[in-house]
Design a protein around this motif. Structure first.
Motif, PDB file in Angstrom:
ATOM      1  N   LEU A   1       0.328  -1.489   0.164  1.00 29.44           N
ATOM      2  CA  LEU A   1       0.348  -0.125  -0.099  1.00 29.44           C
ATOM      3  C   LEU A   1       0.678   1.390   0.211  1.00 29.44           C
ATOM      4  CD1 LEU A   1      -2.854  -1.309   2.309  1.00 29.44           C
ATOM      5  CD2 LEU A   1      -2.835  -0.784   0.474  1.00 29.44           C
ATOM      6  N   VAL A   2       0.217   2.796  -0.377  1.00 29.19           N
ATOM      7  CA  VAL A   2       0.786   3.976  -0.756  1.00 29.19           C
ATOM      8  C   VAL A   2       0.129   4.263  -0.219  1.00 29.19           C
ATOM      9  CG1 VAL A   2       2.393   4.782  -2.179  1.00 29.19           C
ATOM     10  CG2 VAL A   2       2.781   3.020  -2.585  1.00 29.19           C
ATOM     11  N   GLY A   3       0.298   5.532   0.853  1.00 25.32           N
ATOM     12  CA  GLY A   3      -0.677   5.919   1.103  1.00 25.32           C
ATOM     13  C   GLY A   3       0.044   7.627   0.505  1.00 25.32           C
ATOM     14  N   SER A   4      -0.775   8.880   0.655  1.00 22.54           N
ATOM     15  CA  SER A   4      -0.131  10.087   0.787  1.00 22.54           C
ATOM     16  C   SER A   4      -0.802  11.072   2.098  1.00 22.54           C
ATOM     17  CB  SER A   4      -0.367  10.204  -0.506  1.00 22.54           C
ATOM     18  OG  SER A   4      -1.789  10.386  -1.122  1.00 22.54           O
ATOM     19  N   ASN A   5       0.387  12.220   2.166  1.00 24.15           N
ATOM     20  CA  ASN A   5      -1.036  13.400   2.863  1.00 24.15           C
ATOM     21  C   ASN A   5      -0.272  14.243   2.192  1.00 24.15           C
ATOM     22  OD1 ASN A   5      -2.685  12.330   5.456  1.00 24.15           O
ATOM     23  ND2 ASN A   5      -0.597  11.080   5.243  1.00 24.15           N
ATOM     24  N   VAL A   6      -1.367  16.043   2.694  1.00 24.49           N
ATOM     25  CA  VAL A   6      -0.738  16.816   1.754  1.00 24.49           C
ATOM     26  C   VAL A   6      -0.847  17.886   3.970  1.00 24.49           C
ATOM     27  CG1 VAL A   6      -1.430  18.994   0.892  1.00 24.49           C
ATOM     28  CG2 VAL A   6      -1.105  16.933  -0.210  1.00 24.49           C
ATOM     29  N   TYR A   7       1.010  18.510   3.403  1.00 25.35           N
ATOM     30  CA  TYR A   7       1.150  19.276   4.512  1.00 25.35           C
ATOM     31  C   TYR A   7       0.766  21.213   4.297  1.00 25.35           C
ATOM     32  CZ  TYR A   7       1.901  15.267   6.812  1.00 25.35           C
ATOM     33  OH  TYR A   7       1.162  13.995   7.348  1.00 25.35           O
ATOM     34  N   ILE A   8       0.076  21.270   4.855  1.00 26.33           N
ATOM     35  CA  ILE A   8       0.251  23.650   4.420  1.00 26.33           C
ATOM     36  C   ILE A   8       0.301  23.923   5.162  1.00 26.33           C
ATOM     37  CG2 ILE A   8      -0.618  25.302   3.415  1.00 26.33           C
ATOM     38  CD1 ILE A   8      -2.540  23.275   1.386  1.00 26.33           C
ATOM     39  N   THR A   9       1.505  24.633   5.807  1.00 27.01           N
ATOM     40  CA  THR A   9       2.631  25.427   6.752  1.00 27.01           C
ATOM     41  C   THR A   9       2.738  26.351   6.218  1.00 27.01           C
ATOM     42  OG1 THR A   9       3.112  23.213   7.800  1.00 27.01           O
ATOM     43  CG2 THR A   9       3.892  25.442   9.030  1.00 27.01           C
ATOM     44  N   PRO A  10       2.118  27.433   7.465  1.00 31.29           N
ATOM     45  CA  PRO A  10       2.636  28.929   6.913  1.00 31.29           C
ATOM     46  C   PRO A  10       3.848  29.643   7.542  1.00 31.29           C
ATOM     47  CG  PRO A  10       0.317  28.352   8.839  1.00 31.29           C
ATOM     48  CD  PRO A  10       0.650  27.058   8.687  1.00 31.29           C
ATOM     49  N   GLN A  11       4.038  30.989   7.205  1.00 29.95           N
ATOM     50  CA  GLN A  11       5.616  31.349   8.000  1.00 29.95           C
ATOM     51  C   GLN A  11       5.465  31.417   9.049  1.00 29.95           C
ATOM     52  OE1 GLN A  11       7.782  35.264   6.058  1.00 29.95           O
ATOM     53  NE2 GLN A  11       6.082  35.043   6.211  1.00 29.95           N
ATOM     54  N   GLU A  12       7.080  30.585   9.187  1.00 29.37           N
ATOM     55  CA  GLU A  12       8.076  30.777  10.354  1.00 29.37           C
ATOM     56  C   GLU A  12       6.902  29.563  11.234  1.00 29.37           C
ATOM     57  OE1 GLU A  12      10.032  33.981  12.061  1.00 29.37           O
ATOM     58  OE2 GLU A  12       8.918  34.708  11.147  1.00 29.37           O
ATOM     59  N   SER A  13       6.645  28.267  11.214  1.00 31.27           N
ATOM     60  CA  SER A  13       5.825  28.012  11.843  1.00 31.27           C
ATOM     61  C   SER A  13       5.872  26.139  11.620  1.00 31.27           C
ATOM     62  CB  SER A  13       3.993  27.734  11.717  1.00 31.27           C
ATOM     63  OG  SER A  13       2.919  27.023  12.290  1.00 31.27           O
ATOM     64  N   GLN A  14       5.600  25.433  12.645  1.00 32.42           N
ATOM     65  CA  GLN A  14       5.452  23.810  12.450  1.00 32.42           C
ATOM     66  C   GLN A  14       3.850  23.000  12.999  1.00 32.42           C
ATOM     67  OE1 GLN A  14       9.392  22.756  14.852  1.00 32.42           O
ATOM     68  NE2 GLN A  14       8.464  20.478  14.990  1.00 32.42           N
ATOM     69  N   GLY A  15       4.439  21.885  12.532  1.00 36.11           N
ATOM     70  CA  GLY A  15       2.997  21.525  12.956  1.00 36.11           C
ATOM     71  C   GLY A  15       2.740  20.838  13.888  1.00 36.11           C
ATOM     72  N   LEU A  16       3.619  19.773  13.641  1.00 36.18           N
ATOM     73  CA  LEU A  16       4.168  17.567  14.206  1.00 36.18           C
ATOM     74  C   LEU A  16       5.215  18.483  15.144  1.00 36.18           C
ATOM     75  CD1 LEU A  16       2.955  15.890  12.038  1.00 36.18           C
ATOM     76  CD2 LEU A  16       1.843  16.675  14.333  1.00 36.18           C
ATOM     77  N   PRO A  17       5.984  17.983  16.539  1.00 31.32           N
ATOM     78  CA  PRO A  17       6.962  17.829  17.508  1.00 31.32           C
ATOM     79  C   PRO A  17       7.707  17.128  16.079  1.00 31.32           C
ATOM     80  CG  PRO A  17       5.168  16.803  18.329  1.00 31.32           C
ATOM     81  CD  PRO A  17       4.518  17.048  17.141  1.00 31.32           C
ATOM     82  N   ALA A  18       9.078  16.270  16.703  1.00 33.47           N
ATOM     83  CA  ALA A  18      10.127  16.029  16.604  1.00 33.47           C
ATOM     84  C   ALA A  18       9.653  13.847  16.771  1.00 33.47           C
ATOM     85  CB  ALA A  18      10.968  15.772  17.144  1.00 33.47           C
ATOM     86  N   HIS A  19       9.543  13.363  15.896  1.00 34.53           N
ATOM     87  CA  HIS A  19       9.461  12.371  15.646  1.00 34.53           C
ATOM     88  C   HIS A  19       9.017  11.169  15.261  1.00 34.53           C
ATOM     89  CE1 HIS A  19       6.632  13.719  12.709  1.00 34.53           C
ATOM     90  NE2 HIS A  19       6.020  12.675  12.766  1.00 34.53           N
ATOM     91  N   TYR A  20       9.234  10.108  14.511  1.00 40.07           N
ATOM     92  CA  TYR A  20       9.143   9.156  14.034  1.00 40.07           C
ATOM     93  C   TYR A  20       8.427   8.066  13.201  1.00 40.07           C
ATOM     94  CZ  TYR A  20      10.851   5.549  18.042  1.00 40.07           C
ATOM     95  OH  TYR A  20      10.653   4.760  18.879  1.00 40.07           O
ATOM     96  N   ASP A  21       8.442   7.563  12.380  1.00 41.82           N
ATOM     97  CA  ASP A  21       7.104   6.808  11.672  1.00 41.82           C
ATOM     98  C   ASP A  21       7.850   5.696  11.473  1.00 41.82           C
ATOM     99  OD1 ASP A  21       4.842   8.895  11.866  1.00 41.82           O
ATOM    100  OD2 ASP A  21       6.760  10.174  10.139  1.00 41.82           O
ATOM    101  N   ASP A  22       6.531   4.642  11.083  1.00 41.35           N
ATOM    102  CA  ASP A  22       6.671   3.002  10.964  1.00 41.35           C
ATOM    103  C   ASP A  22       6.829   3.032   8.689  1.00 41.35           C
ATOM    104  OD1 ASP A  22       4.531   3.853  10.478  1.00 41.35           O
ATOM    105  OD2 ASP A  22       3.537   1.642  11.845  1.00 41.35           O
ATOM    106  N   VAL A  23       6.812   3.801   7.919  1.00 40.33           N
ATOM    107  CA  VAL A  23       7.228   4.328   6.569  1.00 40.33           C
ATOM    108  C   VAL A  23       8.206   4.229   6.387  1.00 40.33           C
ATOM    109  CG1 VAL A  23       3.938   3.649   6.445  1.00 40.33           C
ATOM    110  CG2 VAL A  23       5.596   5.772   7.215  1.00 40.33           C
ATOM    111  N   GLU A  24       8.351   3.831   5.169  1.00 41.12           N
ATOM    112  CA  GLU A  24       9.176   4.806   4.363  1.00 41.12           C
ATOM    113  C   GLU A  24       8.681   6.356   3.589  1.00 41.12           C
ATOM    114  OE1 GLU A  24      12.323   2.769   4.090  1.00 41.12           O
ATOM    115  OE2 GLU A  24      11.458   2.160   5.221  1.00 41.12           O
ATOM    116  N   VAL A  25       9.168   6.524   3.743  1.00 38.51           N
ATOM    117  CA  VAL A  25       9.385   8.465   4.084  1.00 38.51           C
ATOM    118  C   VAL A  25       9.622   8.802   2.412  1.00 38.51           C
ATOM    119  CG1 VAL A  25       8.513  10.470   4.129  1.00 38.51           C
ATOM    120  CG2 VAL A  25       8.180   8.751   6.032  1.00 38.51           C
TER     121      VAL A  25
END
Length: 493
Positions: free
Chosen positions: A186-210
């Motif tokens: 399976l191949v999933g996808s997500n789009v992320y739109i982030t404003p200037q000088e901003s971060q959406g998510l804290p440091a983390h790791y995932d169980d998928v190849e990215v």
């Protein structure tokens, strides 16, 4: 700062997942095996959001060539020998045509066209922001309203995550369907739109190849050495354990970034950049050797027990109560496993994946452009005809016990499963195949075990005469190809 962005986000609607990289809610089965795009392309279904006529730098001649064009100028062989599951790769693209094509996959100006899709928070859209290393979720209840989303984006400087955009964007359906053929997963996808000088998510790791595709603006990525190499689950990571970044990368429009599962990462939009839009393509969740062993071992042991008396002997009395444990128990189990391993190594036992194959084929995308009401192609096959399979990469075969309850010994059957009736709209949404609810094989066929060799002939041949099928009678040969033809899996040449 607000100029173009302010005008557009008044009508913004988007969708996504709470984790940065989100694969599907798995069925109670596990995951899957492999493929390559068999069958002709049919007239494309109308996409929900039209893409532009931007010239594609990707090659869709085959899944292999698509992946090669995705990572160009890197070669496929070099990528898998030096980077896959090993280390990150940043491909900088100065080609304006590539940047333009990437932008056409999804951009801020696409959002108004999604307002009519009845998007819901959590299911389709997450609004998040990382503050002091913590994730703050700013979701509202129920349907996504453009005004509230606009306020979160502009005033709260939140990241908008759009979940599985291939449900709406035709070109992403096309790309991900072929990548699923290439990876056999399976191949999933997500789009992320982030404003200037901003971060959406804290440091983390995932169980998928990215694979990250930068679509608009710029995004700064900090990558760190994995604390759990090739991680099998998603997790946040503390600053104390992360150490210093190994990579500090700014992705520009048209760039691609790859990193293996387990790679700790965090990303933010730099100052002076109006906004960043990036796409993640993620794959290989629960596709390890360990997952395969968990899938195949029950059937291997069951088959082996039919011929090995030692495996049918009773275990020591009281073992389950903790009374019978001794070194002999471990030695006996090891001897049985060793014998099984020897036969596997010598090719005397067949590796038969069942749950992983089913989970993949029933949850993956249907072939790109396939009409909802697919009819058999061409004329009905006859004994004198040459035939070939269609959509080879969208079908799998499994050998499993019959589901029918009888007093007789359980019969082994061959199941031919396919994804031609899968729903693009539910892809990777946790709403697809449930093994316990699909025992009637609404997306497949079943045959006697005696048909296995003939089915393998068709699977391995480019074309084959019906008369050459390894079945005892002409009637059986014609019956087999007629069943496959009726399911739109075979065509007369």
């Amino acid at each position: 700062m607000f100029s173009e962005t302010h005008n557009l986000v008044h009508v913004v609607l988007v969708s996504a997942a709470v984790k940065e990289i989100t694969m599907p809610k798995k069925s109670k089965a596990k995951t899957a095996k492999r493929g390559s795009s068999g069958g002709e392309q049919l007239p494309p279904k109308q996409s929900k959001v039209q893409h532009t006529d931007t010239q594609s730098p990707l090659c869709f001649d085959s899944p292999v060539r698509l992946f090669q064009s995705l990572i160009q100028p890197m070669g496929t062989e070099q990528f898998f020998s030096e980077y896959w599951e090993k280390k990150p790769l940043h491909l900088q693209r100065s080609d304006p045509d590539t940047a333009s094509y990437y932008r056409s996959l999804f951009q801020l100006s696409d959002l108004p066209g999604l307002c009519s899709e009845d998007l819901e928070y959590c299911r389709d859209v997450n609004v998040v922001r990382c503050i002091n290393g913590k994730k703050k979720v700013l979701n509202k209840q129920g349907r996504v309203k453009s005004g509230a989303l606009n306020k979160s984006f502009l005033q709260s400087k939140a990241t908008i995550q759009f979940h599985q955009p291939q449900r709406f964007k035709d070109e992403l359906w096309r790309i991900q369907e072929q990548l699923e053929c290439f990876f056999g997963g399976l191949v999933g996808s997500n789009v992320y739109i982030t404003p200037q000088e901003s971060q959406g998510l804290p440091a983390h790791y995932d169980d998928v190849e990215v694979f990250i595709l930068q679509l608009e603006g710029q995004k700064r990525w900090l990558l760190y050495t994995p604390t759990v190499p090739l991680a099998a689950e998603y997790s946040l990571e503390s600053e104390e354990r992360m150490g210093s970044p190994t990579h500090d990368i700014v992705l520009k429009a048209g760039d691609l970034l790859y990193f293996p599962r387990g790679t700790i990462h965090q990303a933010s939009t730099p100052a002076g950049v109006d906004h960043s839009t990036h796409l993640t393509l993620s794959t290989y969740q629960r596709m390890s050797w360990g997952d395969l062993l968990l899938d195949i071992f029950p059937s291997l042991l069951s088959d082996r027990s039919q011929t090995e008396v030692r495996l049918r002997e009773g275990m020591p009395r009281g073992l389950l109560l903790g009374h019978g444990g001794n070194p002999d128990t471990g030695r006996t189990l090891a001897a049985g496993l060793r014998s099984l391993a020897d036969e596997l190594a010598n090719g005397m036992l067949e590796v038969r994946s069942t749950h992983m194959k089913r989970d993949f084929i029933m949850n993956r995308l249907p072939p790109h452009g396939l009409p909802e009401q697919l009819e058999p192609s061409g004329r009905i096959p006859a004994l004198e005809d040459m035939v070939c399979l269609r959509f080879k990469d969208h079908m799998v075969m499994t050998v499993e016990p019959s589901q029918e309850k009888t007093d007789e010994a359980t019969q082994q059957l061959v199941f031919v499963l396919h994804s031609l009736k899968n729903q693009r709209e539910s892809h990777m949404m946790g709403e697809g195949y449930d093994e316990e609810e699909d025992q009637h094989l609404s997306r497949g066929l079943q045959f006697p075990l005696s048909h296995l060799q003939a089915l393998r002939q068709l699977q391995q041949a480019q074309q084959l005469a019906v008369a050459q099928l390894q079945l005892p009678t002409a009637e059986a040969k014609v019956s087999l190809v007629l069943a496959l033809w009726s399911e739109s899996l075979l065509v007369v040449l």
